[in-house]
Design a protein around this motif. Structure first.
Motif: not given
Lengths: 281, 317
Positions: A180, A186, A188-189, A192
Protein backbone atom coordinates in the motif's frame (compact mmCIF):
# COMPACT_ATOMS: atom_id res chain seq x y z
CA UNK A 1 12.66 -29.18 4.98
CA UNK A 2 13.47 -26.09 7.01
CA UNK A 3 11.51 -25.43 10.19
CA UNK A 4 9.62 -22.22 10.80
CA UNK A 5 12.29 -21.23 13.29
CA UNK A 6 15.08 -21.81 10.78
CA UNK A 7 13.32 -19.68 8.18
CA UNK A 8 12.74 -16.94 10.74
CA UNK A 9 16.39 -17.05 11.73
CA UNK A 10 17.47 -16.59 8.14
CA UNK A 11 14.98 -13.73 7.82
CA UNK A 12 16.42 -11.99 10.85
CA UNK A 13 19.90 -12.24 9.39
CA UNK A 14 18.62 -10.96 6.04
CA UNK A 15 17.14 -7.93 7.81
CA UNK A 16 20.52 -7.20 9.35
CA UNK A 17 22.15 -7.55 5.93
CA UNK A 18 19.66 -5.12 4.40
CA UNK A 19 20.18 -2.50 7.09
CA UNK A 20 23.96 -2.77 6.98
CA UNK A 21 24.11 -2.68 3.18
CA UNK A 22 22.08 0.49 2.77
CA UNK A 23 23.67 2.15 5.80
CA UNK A 24 27.19 1.63 4.49
CA UNK A 25 26.55 3.46 1.22
CA UNK A 26 23.87 5.77 2.60
CA UNK A 27 21.55 4.80 -0.25
CA UNK A 28 19.22 2.05 -1.35
CA UNK A 29 15.70 0.92 -0.52
CA UNK A 30 15.26 -0.67 2.90
CA UNK A 31 11.47 -0.33 3.32
CA UNK A 32 10.26 -2.67 0.59
CA UNK A 33 13.25 -4.95 1.12
CA UNK A 34 12.35 -5.51 4.78
CA UNK A 35 8.69 -6.00 3.89
CA UNK A 36 9.54 -8.84 1.51
CA UNK A 37 12.25 -10.55 3.59
CA UNK A 38 10.03 -13.44 4.73
CA UNK A 39 8.79 -13.97 1.18
CA UNK A 40 12.28 -14.13 -0.34
CA UNK A 41 13.63 -16.38 2.39
CA UNK A 42 10.71 -18.77 2.10
CA UNK A 43 10.80 -18.73 -1.70
CA UNK A 44 14.50 -19.50 -2.03
CA UNK A 45 14.82 -21.89 0.90
CA UNK A 46 11.59 -23.82 0.70
CA UNK A 47 9.30 -23.12 -2.23
CA UNK A 48 11.47 -23.08 -5.32
CA UNK A 49 12.92 -26.23 -6.80
CA UNK A 50 16.26 -24.82 -7.89
CA UNK A 51 19.74 -25.99 -8.71
CA UNK A 52 22.76 -24.98 -6.66
CA UNK A 53 24.80 -23.92 -9.67
CA UNK A 54 23.56 -20.94 -11.58
CA UNK A 55 22.80 -21.39 -15.24
CA UNK A 56 21.14 -18.61 -17.23
CA UNK A 57 18.75 -20.88 -19.14
CA UNK A 58 17.49 -22.52 -15.95
CA UNK A 59 16.11 -25.60 -17.66
CA UNK A 60 14.94 -28.21 -15.15
CA UNK A 61 14.46 -25.77 -12.28
CA UNK A 62 12.08 -23.08 -11.08
CA UNK A 63 12.97 -19.49 -11.96
CA UNK A 64 12.42 -16.21 -10.18
CA UNK A 65 12.24 -12.69 -11.63
CA UNK A 66 12.30 -9.54 -9.54
CA UNK A 67 10.39 -6.80 -11.34
CA UNK A 68 10.60 -4.10 -8.66
CA UNK A 69 14.39 -4.07 -8.80
CA UNK A 70 14.83 -1.34 -6.19
CA UNK A 71 14.42 -3.91 -3.43
CA UNK A 72 17.78 -5.32 -4.49
CA UNK A 73 19.14 -5.46 -0.89
CA UNK A 74 16.79 -8.30 0.09
CA UNK A 75 17.39 -10.04 -3.23
CA UNK A 76 21.18 -9.88 -2.89
CA UNK A 77 21.14 -10.97 0.73
CA UNK A 78 18.93 -13.98 0.05
CA UNK A 79 20.87 -14.97 -3.08
CA UNK A 80 24.15 -14.79 -1.17
CA UNK A 81 22.77 -16.69 1.80
CA UNK A 82 21.38 -19.30 -0.61
CA UNK A 83 24.89 -19.84 -1.94
CA UNK A 84 24.86 -18.09 -5.31
CA UNK A 85 27.84 -15.91 -4.39
CA UNK A 86 29.94 -15.23 -1.27
CA UNK A 87 28.11 -13.35 1.50
CA UNK A 88 31.20 -11.12 1.89
CA UNK A 89 30.32 -9.64 -1.48
CA UNK A 90 27.34 -7.92 0.19
CA UNK A 91 30.01 -5.48 1.38
CA UNK A 92 30.29 -4.19 -2.18
CA UNK A 93 26.65 -3.18 -2.60
CA UNK A 94 26.44 -0.01 -4.73
CA UNK A 95 30.21 0.50 -4.61
CA UNK A 96 32.15 1.17 -7.81
CA UNK A 97 33.12 -1.96 -9.79
CA UNK A 98 30.59 -4.08 -7.91
CA UNK A 99 28.45 -6.90 -9.27
CA UNK A 100 25.82 -5.72 -6.77
CA UNK A 101 24.57 -2.70 -8.68
CA UNK A 102 21.98 -0.38 -7.19
CA UNK A 103 19.40 -2.24 -9.21
CA UNK A 104 19.93 -5.87 -10.23
CA UNK A 105 21.54 -6.61 -13.56
CA UNK A 106 22.92 -9.47 -15.58
CA UNK A 107 25.47 -7.09 -17.03
CA UNK A 108 28.08 -7.72 -14.34
CA UNK A 109 27.52 -11.47 -14.31
CA UNK A 110 26.08 -11.83 -10.82
CA UNK A 111 24.91 -15.43 -10.36
CA UNK A 112 21.22 -15.72 -9.59
CA UNK A 113 20.09 -12.73 -11.64
CA UNK A 114 18.55 -13.39 -15.06
CA UNK A 115 17.29 -9.95 -16.08
CA UNK A 116 17.98 -6.32 -15.28
CA UNK A 117 15.18 -4.53 -13.43
CA UNK A 118 14.77 -1.10 -11.95
CA UNK A 119 12.77 0.72 -14.57
CA UNK A 120 9.41 -0.54 -13.37
CA UNK A 121 6.74 -2.60 -15.04
CA UNK A 122 8.85 -4.85 -17.24
CA UNK A 123 9.30 -7.99 -15.16
CA UNK A 124 5.89 -9.55 -15.78
CA UNK A 125 6.49 -9.69 -19.54
CA UNK A 126 9.95 -11.18 -19.05
CA UNK A 127 8.65 -13.79 -16.62
CA UNK A 128 5.92 -14.74 -19.07
CA UNK A 129 8.45 -15.10 -21.88
CA UNK A 130 10.54 -17.39 -19.70
CA UNK A 131 7.41 -19.35 -18.84
CA UNK A 132 6.65 -19.78 -22.54
CA UNK A 133 10.21 -20.93 -23.14
CA UNK A 134 9.73 -23.56 -20.42
CA UNK A 135 6.68 -24.88 -22.23
CA UNK A 136 8.56 -25.01 -25.53
CA UNK A 137 11.39 -26.87 -23.82
CA UNK A 138 9.01 -29.36 -22.23
CA UNK A 139 10.17 -28.19 -18.81
CA UNK A 140 7.48 -28.55 -16.15
CA UNK A 141 9.01 -26.16 -13.66
CA UNK A 142 7.43 -22.91 -12.51
CA UNK A 143 8.33 -19.28 -13.07
CA UNK A 144 7.91 -17.02 -10.04
CA UNK A 145 7.97 -13.24 -10.13
CA UNK A 146 7.57 -10.37 -7.69
CA UNK A 147 6.05 -6.96 -8.38
CA UNK A 148 5.36 -3.91 -6.28
CA UNK A 149 1.77 -2.77 -5.92
CA UNK A 150 2.63 0.77 -6.97
CA UNK A 151 4.45 -0.77 -9.92
CA UNK A 152 1.12 -1.97 -11.28
CA UNK A 153 0.50 1.63 -12.29
CA UNK A 154 2.84 0.98 -15.22
CA UNK A 155 0.72 0.08 -18.26
CA UNK A 156 2.97 -2.68 -19.57
CA UNK A 157 1.82 -4.87 -16.68
CA UNK A 158 -1.71 -4.87 -18.00
CA UNK A 159 -0.55 -5.83 -21.48
CA UNK A 160 1.24 -8.75 -19.87
CA UNK A 161 -1.64 -9.64 -17.57
CA UNK A 162 -4.02 -9.72 -20.54
CA UNK A 163 -1.57 -11.78 -22.58
CA UNK A 164 -1.03 -14.38 -19.85
CA UNK A 165 -4.69 -15.22 -19.46
CA UNK A 166 -5.41 -15.08 -23.19
CA UNK A 167 -2.60 -17.53 -23.86
CA UNK A 168 -3.21 -19.76 -20.85
CA UNK A 169 0.25 -19.28 -19.38
CA UNK A 170 -0.42 -21.44 -16.35
CA UNK A 171 3.15 -22.10 -15.23
CA UNK A 172 3.63 -18.66 -13.69
CA UNK A 173 3.03 -17.49 -10.14
CA UNK A 174 3.25 -13.69 -10.08
CA UNK A 175 3.30 -12.24 -6.59
CA UNK A 176 2.33 -8.65 -5.86
CA UNK A 177 3.78 -7.06 -2.75
CA UNK A 178 0.66 -5.37 -1.49
CA UNK A 179 2.12 -2.97 1.05
CA UNK A 180 0.00 0.00 0.00
CA UNK A 181 2.98 2.35 -0.19
CA UNK A 182 5.00 4.06 -2.88
CA UNK A 183 7.57 6.87 -2.95
CA UNK A 184 5.20 9.80 -2.73
CA UNK A 185 2.82 8.26 -0.20
CA UNK A 186 0.19 5.56 0.04
CA UNK A 187 -0.95 3.99 -3.22
CA UNK A 188 -4.45 5.23 -2.39
CA UNK A 189 -3.31 8.83 -2.37
CA UNK A 190 -0.86 8.69 -5.29
CA UNK A 191 -3.06 6.79 -7.75
CA UNK A 192 -5.89 4.76 -6.24
CA UNK A 193 -5.89 1.29 -7.76
CA UNK A 194 -9.18 -0.01 -6.47
CA UNK A 195 -9.36 -3.77 -6.06
CA UNK A 196 -6.16 -5.38 -7.31
CA UNK A 197 -7.79 -8.77 -6.73
CA UNK A 198 -10.82 -7.75 -8.75
CA UNK A 199 -8.63 -6.50 -11.57
CA UNK A 200 -6.56 -9.68 -11.85
CA UNK A 201 -9.70 -11.82 -11.69
CA UNK A 202 -11.39 -9.71 -14.32
CA UNK A 203 -8.34 -10.29 -16.54
CA UNK A 204 -8.75 -14.05 -16.12
CA UNK A 205 -6.18 -14.88 -13.44
CA UNK A 206 -6.62 -17.09 -10.40
CA UNK A 207 -5.85 -15.04 -7.29
CA UNK A 208 -4.55 -16.31 -3.97
CA UNK A 209 -4.40 -13.90 -1.05
CA UNK A 210 -1.85 -14.17 1.71
CA UNK A 211 -3.16 -11.94 4.47
CA UNK A 212 -0.09 -12.33 6.67
CA UNK A 213 2.66 -11.71 4.19
CA UNK A 214 5.28 -11.37 6.91
CA UNK A 215 4.52 -14.76 8.42
CA UNK A 216 6.58 -17.60 6.96
CA UNK A 217 3.94 -20.24 7.71
CA UNK A 218 1.25 -18.18 6.00
CA UNK A 219 3.57 -17.70 3.01
CA UNK A 220 4.33 -21.43 2.84
CA UNK A 221 0.65 -22.29 2.95
CA UNK A 222 -0.38 -19.67 0.39
CA UNK A 223 2.42 -20.48 -2.05
CA UNK A 224 1.70 -24.22 -1.79
CA UNK A 225 -1.90 -23.44 -2.65
CA UNK A 226 -0.75 -21.35 -5.60
CA UNK A 227 1.57 -24.08 -6.82
CA UNK A 228 -1.24 -26.62 -6.69
CA UNK A 229 -3.25 -24.38 -9.01
CA UNK A 230 -0.61 -24.22 -11.75
CA UNK A 231 -1.12 -26.26 -14.90
CA UNK A 232 -4.85 -25.66 -14.93
CA UNK A 233 -5.06 -23.22 -17.82
CA UNK A 234 -4.89 -19.99 -15.85
CA UNK A 235 -2.04 -17.80 -14.64
CA UNK A 236 -1.75 -17.45 -10.86
CA UNK A 237 -1.45 -14.19 -8.93
CA UNK A 238 -0.54 -14.11 -5.26
CA UNK A 239 -1.47 -10.96 -3.37
CA UNK A 240 1.02 -10.76 -0.54
CA UNK A 241 -0.08 -8.30 2.12
CA UNK A 242 3.08 -7.05 3.76
CA UNK A 243 4.16 -4.26 6.06
CA UNK A 244 6.79 -2.01 4.57
CA UNK A 245 9.85 -1.83 6.81
CA UNK A 246 8.78 -4.96 8.70
CA UNK A 247 11.00 -5.98 11.62
CA UNK A 248 12.41 -2.53 12.35
CA UNK A 249 9.78 -0.72 14.38
CA UNK A 250 10.45 2.86 13.32
CA UNK A 251 10.46 1.88 9.63
CA UNK A 252 7.12 0.08 9.69
CA UNK A 253 3.81 1.26 8.22
CA UNK A 254 5.27 4.24 6.40
CA UNK A 255 6.62 5.11 2.96
CA UNK A 256 9.31 7.27 4.61
CA UNK A 257 11.92 4.49 4.36
CA UNK A 258 11.16 3.55 0.78
CA UNK A 259 14.46 4.91 -0.47
CA UNK A 260 16.26 6.25 2.58
CA UNK A 261 19.13 4.74 4.53
CA UNK A 262 19.35 4.73 8.34
CA UNK A 263 22.01 6.83 10.07
CA UNK A 264 24.44 5.31 12.60
CA UNK A 265 22.06 5.61 15.51
CA UNK A 266 19.09 4.28 13.56
CA UNK A 267 21.19 1.37 12.32
CA UNK A 268 22.11 0.46 15.89
CA UNK A 269 18.46 0.47 16.91
CA UNK A 270 17.48 -1.64 13.90
CA UNK A 271 20.24 -4.16 14.51
CA UNK A 272 19.35 -4.39 18.19
CA UNK A 273 15.86 -5.43 17.15
CA UNK A 274 17.30 -8.17 14.93
CA UNK A 275 19.93 -10.20 16.71
CA UNK A 276 22.61 -11.90 14.63
CA UNK A 277 21.67 -15.49 13.71
CA UNK A 278 23.75 -16.87 10.83
CA UNK A 279 26.57 -14.39 11.35
CA UNK A 280 27.08 -11.01 9.75
CA UNK A 281 29.03 -10.83 6.50
CA UNK B 1 32.04 0.85 -64.55
CA UNK B 2 30.38 -2.14 -62.95
CA UNK B 3 26.65 -2.36 -63.56
CA UNK B 4 24.01 -4.04 -61.49
CA UNK B 5 20.88 -5.53 -62.94
CA UNK B 6 17.55 -5.16 -61.24
CA UNK B 7 16.17 -8.69 -61.04
CA UNK B 8 12.68 -7.20 -60.51
CA UNK B 9 11.27 -4.95 -57.85
CA UNK B 10 10.58 -6.60 -54.51
CA UNK B 11 9.94 -5.34 -51.00
CA UNK B 12 12.62 -5.83 -48.37
CA UNK B 13 9.99 -6.90 -45.83
CA UNK B 14 9.30 -9.93 -48.03
CA UNK B 15 13.01 -10.67 -47.84
CA UNK B 16 12.63 -10.72 -44.07
CA UNK B 17 9.63 -13.03 -44.35
CA UNK B 18 11.54 -15.39 -46.64
CA UNK B 19 14.52 -15.42 -44.31
CA UNK B 20 12.32 -16.16 -41.33
CA UNK B 21 10.63 -19.00 -43.20
CA UNK B 22 14.05 -20.45 -43.93
CA UNK B 23 15.11 -20.13 -40.30
CA UNK B 24 11.95 -21.90 -39.24
CA UNK B 25 13.15 -24.95 -41.12
CA UNK B 26 16.80 -24.81 -40.13
CA UNK B 27 16.88 -23.54 -36.54
CA UNK B 28 14.42 -24.96 -34.04
CA UNK B 29 15.35 -22.35 -31.44
CA UNK B 30 14.07 -19.49 -33.57
CA UNK B 31 10.72 -18.18 -32.34
CA UNK B 32 8.74 -15.24 -33.70
CA UNK B 33 6.52 -12.66 -32.08
CA UNK B 34 4.27 -10.14 -33.78
CA UNK B 35 2.15 -7.25 -32.56
CA UNK B 36 -0.88 -7.59 -34.84
CA UNK B 37 0.96 -7.03 -38.13
CA UNK B 38 1.60 -10.56 -39.42
CA UNK B 39 0.65 -9.75 -43.00
CA UNK B 40 2.58 -6.49 -43.12
CA UNK B 41 5.71 -8.17 -41.75
CA UNK B 42 5.30 -11.21 -44.02
CA UNK B 43 5.40 -13.58 -41.08
CA UNK B 44 2.46 -15.68 -42.33
CA UNK B 45 4.53 -18.64 -43.47
CA UNK B 46 6.46 -18.94 -40.24
CA UNK B 47 3.20 -18.80 -38.31
CA UNK B 48 1.62 -21.45 -40.53
CA UNK B 49 4.62 -23.77 -40.46
CA UNK B 50 5.42 -23.41 -36.77
CA UNK B 51 2.34 -22.33 -34.80
CA UNK B 52 3.92 -23.52 -31.54
CA UNK B 53 6.88 -21.19 -32.07
CA UNK B 54 4.83 -18.17 -33.09
CA UNK B 55 3.41 -15.69 -30.59
CA UNK B 56 0.70 -13.23 -31.54
CA UNK B 57 0.91 -10.63 -28.78
CA UNK B 58 -1.74 -8.19 -29.94
CA UNK B 59 -1.26 -4.43 -30.04
CA UNK B 60 1.10 -4.47 -27.07
CA UNK B 61 4.65 -3.84 -28.19
CA UNK B 62 6.13 -3.25 -24.74
CA UNK B 63 4.93 -6.67 -23.64
CA UNK B 64 6.29 -8.16 -26.86
CA UNK B 65 9.81 -6.93 -26.14
CA UNK B 66 9.65 -8.23 -22.56
CA UNK B 67 8.31 -11.60 -23.70
CA UNK B 68 11.14 -11.82 -26.22
CA UNK B 69 13.72 -11.08 -23.52
CA UNK B 70 12.18 -13.79 -21.34
CA UNK B 71 12.09 -16.32 -24.17
CA UNK B 72 15.88 -16.10 -24.51
CA UNK B 73 16.09 -17.57 -21.01
CA UNK B 74 15.77 -21.19 -22.03
CA UNK B 75 17.74 -20.75 -25.22
CA UNK B 76 15.19 -19.41 -27.68
CA UNK B 77 16.15 -16.87 -30.36
CA UNK B 78 13.18 -14.50 -30.60
CA UNK B 79 12.49 -12.39 -33.68
CA UNK B 80 10.00 -9.60 -32.94
CA UNK B 81 8.08 -8.01 -35.77
CA UNK B 82 6.27 -4.71 -36.05
CA UNK B 83 6.73 -1.34 -37.78
CA UNK B 84 10.01 0.47 -37.13
CA UNK B 85 8.31 3.21 -35.17
CA UNK B 86 6.66 0.76 -32.78
CA UNK B 87 9.83 -1.38 -32.69
CA UNK B 88 11.98 1.42 -31.31
CA UNK B 89 10.56 4.71 -30.06
CA UNK B 90 7.52 3.15 -28.47
CA UNK B 91 9.53 0.55 -26.57
CA UNK B 92 12.87 2.21 -26.08
CA UNK B 93 13.08 1.64 -22.35
CA UNK B 94 11.98 -1.99 -22.68
CA UNK B 95 14.73 -2.59 -25.24
CA UNK B 96 17.24 -0.65 -23.17
CA UNK B 97 16.70 -2.48 -19.89
CA UNK B 98 15.26 -5.91 -20.70
CA UNK B 99 17.21 -6.54 -23.92
CA UNK B 100 20.36 -4.44 -24.33
CA UNK B 101 21.43 -3.95 -20.72
CA UNK B 102 20.38 -7.52 -19.94
CA UNK B 103 22.46 -8.87 -22.85
CA UNK B 104 19.53 -10.77 -24.34
CA UNK B 105 19.67 -12.47 -27.70
CA UNK B 106 16.64 -10.71 -29.19
CA UNK B 107 16.29 -9.77 -32.86
CA UNK B 108 14.17 -6.66 -33.27
CA UNK B 109 12.88 -6.75 -36.84
CA UNK B 110 11.37 -3.53 -38.05
CA UNK B 111 9.46 -2.94 -41.24
CA UNK B 112 8.03 0.24 -42.80
CA UNK B 113 11.07 2.29 -41.78
CA UNK B 114 11.56 5.79 -43.12
CA UNK B 115 9.60 7.90 -45.58
CA UNK B 116 8.91 5.12 -48.07
CA UNK B 117 6.11 3.89 -45.86
CA UNK B 118 4.28 6.53 -47.86
CA UNK B 119 0.69 7.55 -47.45
CA UNK B 120 0.25 6.74 -43.75
CA UNK B 121 2.28 9.83 -42.93
CA UNK B 122 4.60 11.00 -40.19
CA UNK B 123 3.07 9.08 -37.26
CA UNK B 124 4.34 5.90 -38.89
CA UNK B 125 7.43 7.14 -40.75
CA UNK B 126 10.19 6.96 -38.21
CA UNK B 127 13.39 8.73 -39.24
CA UNK B 128 15.10 8.49 -35.86
CA UNK B 129 15.27 4.73 -35.30
CA UNK B 130 18.86 4.16 -36.42
CA UNK B 131 20.01 6.80 -33.97
CA UNK B 132 17.93 5.38 -31.14
CA UNK B 133 19.20 1.88 -31.68
CA UNK B 134 22.86 2.60 -32.41
CA UNK B 135 23.16 4.50 -29.14
CA UNK B 136 22.34 1.39 -27.12
CA UNK B 137 25.53 -0.34 -25.93
CA UNK B 138 25.88 -3.79 -27.48
CA UNK B 139 23.18 -3.32 -30.09
CA UNK B 140 23.99 -4.31 -33.67
CA UNK B 141 22.18 -2.18 -36.27
CA UNK B 142 21.57 -3.53 -39.77
CA UNK B 143 19.78 -1.84 -42.68
CA UNK B 144 19.97 -4.06 -45.79
CA UNK B 145 19.40 -2.66 -49.27
CA UNK B 146 17.14 -5.08 -51.12
CA UNK B 147 15.10 -8.28 -50.93
CA UNK B 148 18.00 -10.69 -51.35
CA UNK B 149 20.17 -8.92 -48.84
CA UNK B 150 17.37 -8.63 -46.27
CA UNK B 151 16.74 -12.36 -46.55
CA UNK B 152 20.44 -13.09 -46.09
CA UNK B 153 20.69 -10.67 -43.16
CA UNK B 154 17.68 -12.27 -41.45
CA UNK B 155 19.33 -15.68 -41.65
CA UNK B 156 22.71 -14.33 -40.54
CA UNK B 157 21.52 -12.58 -37.39
CA UNK B 158 20.20 -15.86 -35.96
CA UNK B 159 23.80 -17.05 -35.82
CA UNK B 160 24.99 -13.87 -34.09
CA UNK B 161 24.63 -13.94 -30.32
CA UNK B 162 23.40 -10.60 -29.03
CA UNK B 163 20.70 -8.01 -29.61
CA UNK B 164 20.18 -6.90 -33.20
CA UNK B 165 18.04 -4.20 -34.80
CA UNK B 166 17.15 -5.21 -38.36
CA UNK B 167 15.58 -2.38 -40.37
CA UNK B 168 13.71 -2.80 -43.63
CA UNK B 169 10.85 -1.26 -45.58
CA UNK B 170 7.49 -1.44 -47.24
CA UNK B 171 7.82 -0.51 -50.96
CA UNK B 172 8.91 -2.70 -53.81
CA UNK B 173 12.38 -1.57 -54.80
CA UNK B 174 15.12 -2.85 -57.07
CA UNK B 175 16.42 -6.30 -56.14
CA UNK B 176 19.97 -6.37 -57.43
CA UNK B 177 22.27 -8.16 -55.00
CA UNK B 178 22.99 -11.88 -55.51
CA UNK B 179 20.46 -14.48 -54.50
CA UNK B 180 21.64 -16.71 -51.63
CA UNK B 181 24.51 -14.32 -50.83
CA UNK B 182 26.50 -14.80 -47.67
CA UNK B 183 25.83 -11.96 -45.25
CA UNK B 184 28.70 -10.86 -43.05
CA UNK B 185 27.66 -8.56 -40.20
CA UNK B 186 29.85 -5.46 -40.00
CA UNK B 187 31.46 -5.95 -43.41
CA UNK B 188 30.90 -3.14 -45.92
CA UNK B 189 30.33 -4.17 -49.52
CA UNK B 190 32.35 -2.48 -52.17
CA UNK B 191 29.94 -2.12 -55.10
CA UNK B 192 31.82 0.05 -57.50
CA UNK B 193 35.30 1.48 -57.92
CA UNK B 194 35.76 5.19 -58.46
CA UNK B 195 38.30 7.96 -57.97
CA UNK B 196 36.49 11.26 -57.52
CA UNK B 197 34.03 10.74 -54.69
CA UNK B 198 32.98 7.99 -52.27
CA UNK B 199 29.29 7.34 -51.82
CA UNK B 200 28.45 5.41 -48.68
CA UNK B 201 24.81 4.37 -48.74
CA UNK B 202 22.51 2.20 -46.68
CA UNK B 203 19.09 0.61 -47.19
CA UNK B 204 16.92 1.84 -50.05
CA UNK B 205 19.49 4.53 -50.86
CA UNK B 206 22.04 1.99 -52.14
CA UNK B 207 20.17 1.53 -55.43
CA UNK B 208 19.75 5.29 -55.67
CA UNK B 209 23.52 5.62 -55.23
CA UNK B 210 24.08 3.23 -58.14
CA UNK B 211 21.69 5.27 -60.27
CA UNK B 212 23.50 8.43 -59.21
CA UNK B 213 26.83 6.91 -60.22
CA UNK B 214 25.54 6.40 -63.75
CA UNK B 215 24.51 10.06 -63.99
CA UNK B 216 27.82 11.17 -62.52
CA UNK B 217 29.69 8.98 -65.00
CA UNK B 218 28.00 10.80 -67.85
CA UNK B 219 29.33 14.02 -66.37
CA UNK B 220 32.82 12.55 -66.22
CA UNK B 221 32.77 11.98 -62.46
CA UNK B 222 33.88 8.60 -61.19
CA UNK B 223 32.11 7.56 -57.96
CA UNK B 224 33.13 4.77 -55.63
CA UNK B 225 30.13 3.10 -54.01
CA UNK B 226 30.05 1.31 -50.69
CA UNK B 227 26.99 -0.48 -49.37
CA UNK B 228 26.97 -0.12 -45.59
CA UNK B 229 24.34 -2.63 -44.52
CA UNK B 230 25.70 -2.70 -40.96
CA UNK B 231 25.65 0.72 -39.34
CA UNK B 232 26.89 -0.65 -36.05
CA UNK B 233 29.53 -1.98 -35.85
CA UNK B 234 30.66 0.28 -38.68
CA UNK B 235 33.29 -0.93 -41.13
CA UNK B 236 35.57 2.04 -40.53
CA UNK B 237 38.46 0.61 -42.54
CA UNK B 238 36.42 0.34 -45.73
CA UNK B 239 35.42 4.00 -45.42
CA UNK B 240 38.88 5.29 -44.54
CA UNK B 241 40.51 3.28 -47.34
CA UNK B 242 38.06 4.65 -49.87
CA UNK B 243 38.35 8.33 -48.94
CA UNK B 244 42.13 7.97 -48.91
CA UNK B 245 41.72 7.62 -52.65
CA UNK B 246 38.71 9.86 -53.43
CA UNK B 247 39.29 12.63 -50.81
CA UNK B 248 35.59 13.36 -50.35
CA UNK B 249 32.47 11.50 -49.32
CA UNK B 250 28.68 11.52 -49.49
CA UNK B 251 26.59 9.51 -47.07
CA UNK B 252 23.06 8.53 -48.09
CA UNK B 253 20.31 7.17 -45.89
CA UNK B 254 16.55 7.26 -45.38
CA UNK B 255 16.91 8.77 -41.91
CA UNK B 256 17.44 12.03 -40.09
CA UNK B 257 20.93 13.47 -40.56
CA UNK B 258 21.03 13.68 -36.76
CA UNK B 259 21.91 10.26 -35.40
CA UNK B 260 22.11 8.29 -38.61
CA UNK B 261 24.78 6.65 -40.76
CA UNK B 262 26.20 10.02 -41.79
CA UNK B 263 27.02 10.96 -38.24
CA UNK B 264 28.69 7.62 -37.61
CA UNK B 265 30.82 8.09 -40.71
CA UNK B 266 31.66 11.67 -39.71
CA UNK B 267 32.82 10.49 -36.30
CA UNK B 268 35.16 7.93 -37.85
CA UNK B 269 36.56 10.40 -40.38
CA UNK B 270 37.01 13.29 -37.96
CA UNK B 271 39.06 11.00 -35.75
CA UNK B 272 41.09 9.21 -38.40
CA UNK B 273 40.96 11.09 -41.68
CA UNK B 274 39.16 14.44 -41.77
CA UNK B 275 37.39 14.56 -45.14
CA UNK B 276 34.79 16.86 -46.74
CA UNK B 277 31.42 15.13 -46.29
CA UNK B 278 27.92 15.83 -47.58
CA UNK B 279 24.81 14.28 -46.10
CA UNK B 280 21.88 12.90 -48.08
CA UNK B 281 19.38 12.48 -45.26
CA UNK B 282 16.34 14.25 -43.88
CA UNK B 283 17.01 17.58 -42.26
CA UNK B 284 15.69 17.29 -38.68
CA UNK B 285 12.11 16.97 -39.84
CA UNK B 286 9.07 14.70 -39.68
CA UNK B 287 7.72 13.15 -42.85
CA UNK B 288 4.24 13.47 -44.34
CA UNK B 289 1.73 11.64 -46.55
CA UNK B 290 2.56 11.03 -50.20
CA UNK B 291 3.81 8.33 -52.52
CA UNK B 292 7.28 6.99 -51.73
CA UNK B 293 8.73 8.53 -54.90
CA UNK B 294 7.18 11.93 -54.16
CA UNK B 295 8.48 11.88 -50.62
CA UNK B 296 11.99 10.82 -51.57
CA UNK B 297 12.11 13.66 -54.06
CA UNK B 298 10.64 16.28 -51.74
CA UNK B 299 12.97 15.35 -48.86
CA UNK B 300 16.03 15.05 -51.09
CA UNK B 301 16.69 11.33 -50.79
CA UNK B 302 16.81 10.16 -54.42
CA UNK B 303 19.56 9.73 -56.98
CA UNK B 304 19.28 13.38 -58.10
CA UNK B 305 19.98 14.51 -54.55
CA UNK B 306 22.98 12.18 -54.37
CA UNK B 307 24.38 13.58 -57.64
CA UNK B 308 24.08 17.16 -56.32
CA UNK B 309 25.69 16.19 -53.00
CA UNK B 310 28.60 14.55 -54.82
CA UNK B 311 29.23 17.64 -56.93
CA UNK B 312 29.20 19.76 -53.79
CA UNK B 313 31.57 17.41 -51.95
CA UNK B 314 34.03 17.37 -54.86
CA UNK B 315 34.12 21.20 -54.89
CA UNK B 316 35.07 21.18 -51.21
CA UNK B 317 38.21 19.05 -51.71
Amino acid sequence: MATTQQLENITTQVRRDILRMVHKVNSGHPGGSLGCAEFFVTLYNEIMDRKDDFDMDGIGEDLFFLSNGHISPVYYSVLARAGYFPVEELNTFRIINTRLQGHPTTHEGLPGVRIASGSLGQGMSVALGAAQAKKLNGCNHIVYSLHGDGELQEGQNWEAIMYAAGNKVDNIIATVDLNGQQIDGSTDTVLPMGSVKGKFEAFGWTVIEIEEGNNVDAILKGMAEAKALTGKGKPICVLLKTVMGNGVDFMMHTHAWHGKAPNDEQLAIGLAQNTETLGDY
Amino acid sequence: MKTYENQGNKDTRSGFGAGLTELGKTNENVVALCADLIGSLKMDDFKKNHPERFFQVGIAEANMIGLAAGLTIGGKIPFTGTFANFSTGRVYDQIRQSVAYSDKNVKICASHAGLTLGEDGATHQILEDIGLMKMLPGMTVINPCDYNQTKAATIAIAEHHGPVYLRFGRPKVANFTPENQKFEIGKALHLQDGNDVTIVATGHLVWEALEAAKALNEKGISAEIINIHTIKPLDAKAIIDSVSKTKCIVTAEEHNHLGGLGESVARVLSQHKPTPQEFVATNDTFGESGTPAQLMEKYGLNSDAIVKACEKAIKRK
